[in-house]
Design an enzyme around this catalytic site. Structure first.
Site, PDB file in Angstrom:
ATOM      1  N   MET A  37      14.289 -10.987  -0.593  1.00  8.24           N
ATOM      2  CA  MET A  37      13.284 -12.054  -0.474  1.00  8.24           C
ATOM      3  C   MET A  37      13.840 -13.170   0.410  1.00  8.24           C
ATOM      4  SD  MET A  37      10.679 -10.980  -2.066  1.00  8.24           S
ATOM      5  CE  MET A  37       9.707 -12.443  -1.681  1.00  8.24           C
TER       6      MET A  37
ATOM      7  N   MET B  45       1.342  -9.836  -9.134  1.00  5.41           N
ATOM      8  CA  MET B  45       1.909 -10.997  -9.843  1.00  5.41           C
ATOM      9  C   MET B  45       1.243 -11.151 -11.211  1.00  5.41           C
ATOM     10  SD  MET B  45       2.055 -13.750  -6.759  1.00  5.41           S
ATOM     11  CE  MET B  45       2.434 -13.240  -5.073  1.00  5.41           C
TER      12      MET B  45
ATOM     13  N   HIS C  99       1.774  -3.361   1.912  1.00  6.65           N
ATOM     14  CA  HIS C  99       2.517  -4.097   0.890  1.00  6.65           C
ATOM     15  C   HIS C  99       1.553  -4.789  -0.079  1.00  6.65           C
ATOM     16  CE1 HIS C  99       6.222  -6.289  -0.402  1.00  6.65           C
ATOM     17  NE2 HIS C  99       5.393  -7.297  -0.615  1.00  6.65           N
TER      18      HIS C  99
ATOM     19  N   ASP D 127       1.350  -7.299  -3.346  1.00  4.13           N
ATOM     20  CA  ASP D 127       2.062  -8.273  -4.161  1.00  4.13           C
ATOM     21  C   ASP D 127       1.381  -8.411  -5.514  1.00  4.13           C
ATOM     22  OD1 ASP D 127       4.223  -9.303  -2.430  1.00  4.13           O
ATOM     23  OD2 ASP D 127       2.555  -9.768  -1.095  1.00  4.13           O
TER      24      ASP D 127
ATOM     25  N   MET E 262       6.015  -8.475  -8.970  1.00  7.87           N
ATOM     26  CA  MET E 262       6.579  -9.765  -9.372  1.00  7.87           C
ATOM     27  C   MET E 262       6.066 -10.018 -10.779  1.00  7.87           C
ATOM     28  SD  MET E 262       6.129 -11.657  -5.755  1.00  7.87           S
ATOM     29  CE  MET E 262       5.028 -10.381  -5.182  1.00  7.87           C
TER      30      MET E 262
ATOM     31  N   ASP F   9      11.181  -9.706   3.034  1.00  7.61           N
ATOM     32  CA  ASP F   9       9.851 -10.202   2.690  1.00  7.61           C
ATOM     33  C   ASP F   9       9.840 -11.729   2.607  1.00  7.61           C
ATOM     34  OD1 ASP F   9       7.321 -10.591   1.627  1.00  7.61           O
ATOM     35  OD2 ASP F   9       7.720  -9.549  -0.263  1.00  7.61           O
TER      36      ASP F   9
ATOM     37  N   SER G  17       1.464  -7.418   4.291  1.00  6.41           N
ATOM     38  CA  SER G  17       1.168  -7.826   2.926  1.00  6.41           C
ATOM     39  C   SER G  17      -0.282  -8.292   2.807  1.00  6.41           C
ATOM     40  CB  SER G  17       2.101  -8.961   2.504  1.00  6.41           C
ATOM     41  OG  SER G  17       1.573  -9.572   1.348  1.00  6.41           O
TER      42      SER G  17
ATOM     43  N   HIS H 273       5.052  -4.278  -4.667  1.00  4.54           N
ATOM     44  CA  HIS H 273       6.066  -5.274  -5.018  1.00  4.54           C
ATOM     45  C   HIS H 273       5.667  -5.931  -6.339  1.00  4.54           C
ATOM     46  CE1 HIS H 273       8.088  -9.321  -3.641  1.00  4.54           C
ATOM     47  NE2 HIS H 273       8.678  -8.810  -4.698  1.00  4.54           N
TER      48      HIS H 273
HETATM   49  C1  DX5 Z   1       5.567 -13.599  -1.619  1.00  2.00           C
HETATM   50  C2  DX5 Z   1       5.251 -12.185  -1.317  1.00  2.00           C
HETATM   51  C3  DX5 Z   1       5.170 -11.831   0.101  1.00  2.00           C
HETATM   52  C4  DX5 Z   1       4.146 -12.608   0.897  1.00  2.00           C
HETATM   53  C5  DX5 Z   1       4.691 -12.772   2.269  1.00  2.00           C
HETATM   54  O1  DX5 Z   1       5.784 -13.709  -2.963  1.00  2.00           O
HETATM   55  O2  DX5 Z   1       6.212 -11.318  -1.898  1.00  2.00           O
HETATM   56  O3  DX5 Z   1       4.961 -10.435   0.278  1.00  2.00           O
HETATM   57  O4  DX5 Z   1       2.904 -11.973   0.992  1.00  2.00           O
HETATM   58  O5  DX5 Z   1       3.831 -13.596   2.959  1.00  2.00           O
HETATM   59  P1  DX5 Z   1       4.295 -14.318   4.290  1.00  2.00           P
HETATM   60  O6  DX5 Z   1       4.631 -13.235   5.263  1.00  2.00           O
HETATM   61  O7  DX5 Z   1       3.117 -15.123   4.664  1.00  2.00           O
HETATM   62  O8  DX5 Z   1       5.505 -15.134   3.943  1.00  2.00           O
HETATM   63 ZN    ZN Z   2       5.954  -9.166  -1.401  1.00  2.00          ZN
END
Ligand code: DX5
Ligand code: ZN
Length: 214
Positions: free
Chosen positions: A134, A34, A30, A32, A65, A170, A6, A63
């Protein structure tokens, strides 16, 4: 086990280099995404993700969010090996999110927060290619793995039955717990801080893979 590093924990000023660093060891990248509504944090969106295509041959694991996957998913440039994952709790109805992502020609992923009952995704299992479990509250990297996720992965495996659906996990995964997560049934491991929080991301990624066989 396939690793999906990620970039949330990467140096955002050097995203292309950070993506390149894991090229030989990762199977996905990956992202993220948001929106500051679905989760209390903002990261990057389609322009940044699309720009990184030129710097990485890896399939993109996007991903979302965000509350409006129907509106924003079509803005990502994707191919059949990529996956776009939306959250079942998002504002847009899951059926519409699935249709919007399917239309793009990539794989369709569904995700759920740690406290959302697994039952909430059962109606969609025939329509998705990937489930992202998650193991932390979405929104931030570097949080602690929630051990309840292990039972959820096992239950999900049962629910999936003979369907061809990839289980990705994740949040909070590191060399200490990755093996248990894989043994519970995870096929794709997303890891942010355990890779990009380390001085040598490629070496950290290799250590995570090695920890599964230790
Ligand atoms: C959190 C993300 C994850 C995050 C994981 O909202 O969806 O993908 O980057 O990070 P670590 O591995 O540090 O928990
Ligand atoms: Zn993620």
């Amino acid at each position: 086990m396939k690793l999906s590093p990620s970039l949330l924990s990467a140096d955002f000023g050097r995203l292309a280099e950070e993506a390149k660093a894991v090229e030989g060891v990762a199977k996905f990248l990956h992202f993220d995404v948001m929106d500051g509504h679905f989760v209390p944090n903002l990261t990057f969106g389609p322009p940044v993700v699309n720009a990184l295509r030129r710097y990485s041959p890896l399939p993109f694991d996007i991903h979302l969010m965000i509350d409006r996957p129907v509106l924003y998913a079509p803005r990502f440039q994707v191919d059949l090996q990529d996956v776009i994952t939306f959250h079942v709790e998002a504002e847009d109805p899951p059926e519409r999110a699935i249709a919007a992502i399917r239309k793009l020609g990539c794989r369709v992923g569904i995700s759920l927060r740690p406290k959302t009952p697994l039952e909430s995704i059962i109606p969609y299992l025939d329509e998705v290619d990937w489930v992202l479990v998650m193991s932390v509250e979405p929104g931030f990297g570097g949080q602690k793995f929630m051990p309840e996720a292990l039972d959820r992965i096992r239950q999900l495996r049962e629910l999936i039955g003979s369907r061809s659906i990839t289980i990705a996990v994740d949040g909070g995964i590191n060399t200490e717990n990755v093996r248990t997560v894989v043994e519970a049934g995870a096929e794709v491991i997303v890891a942010g801080s355990a890779i990009y929080g380390k001085p040598d991301p490629a070496a950290a990624a290799r250590e995570l893979i090695a920890a599964c066989h230790a």
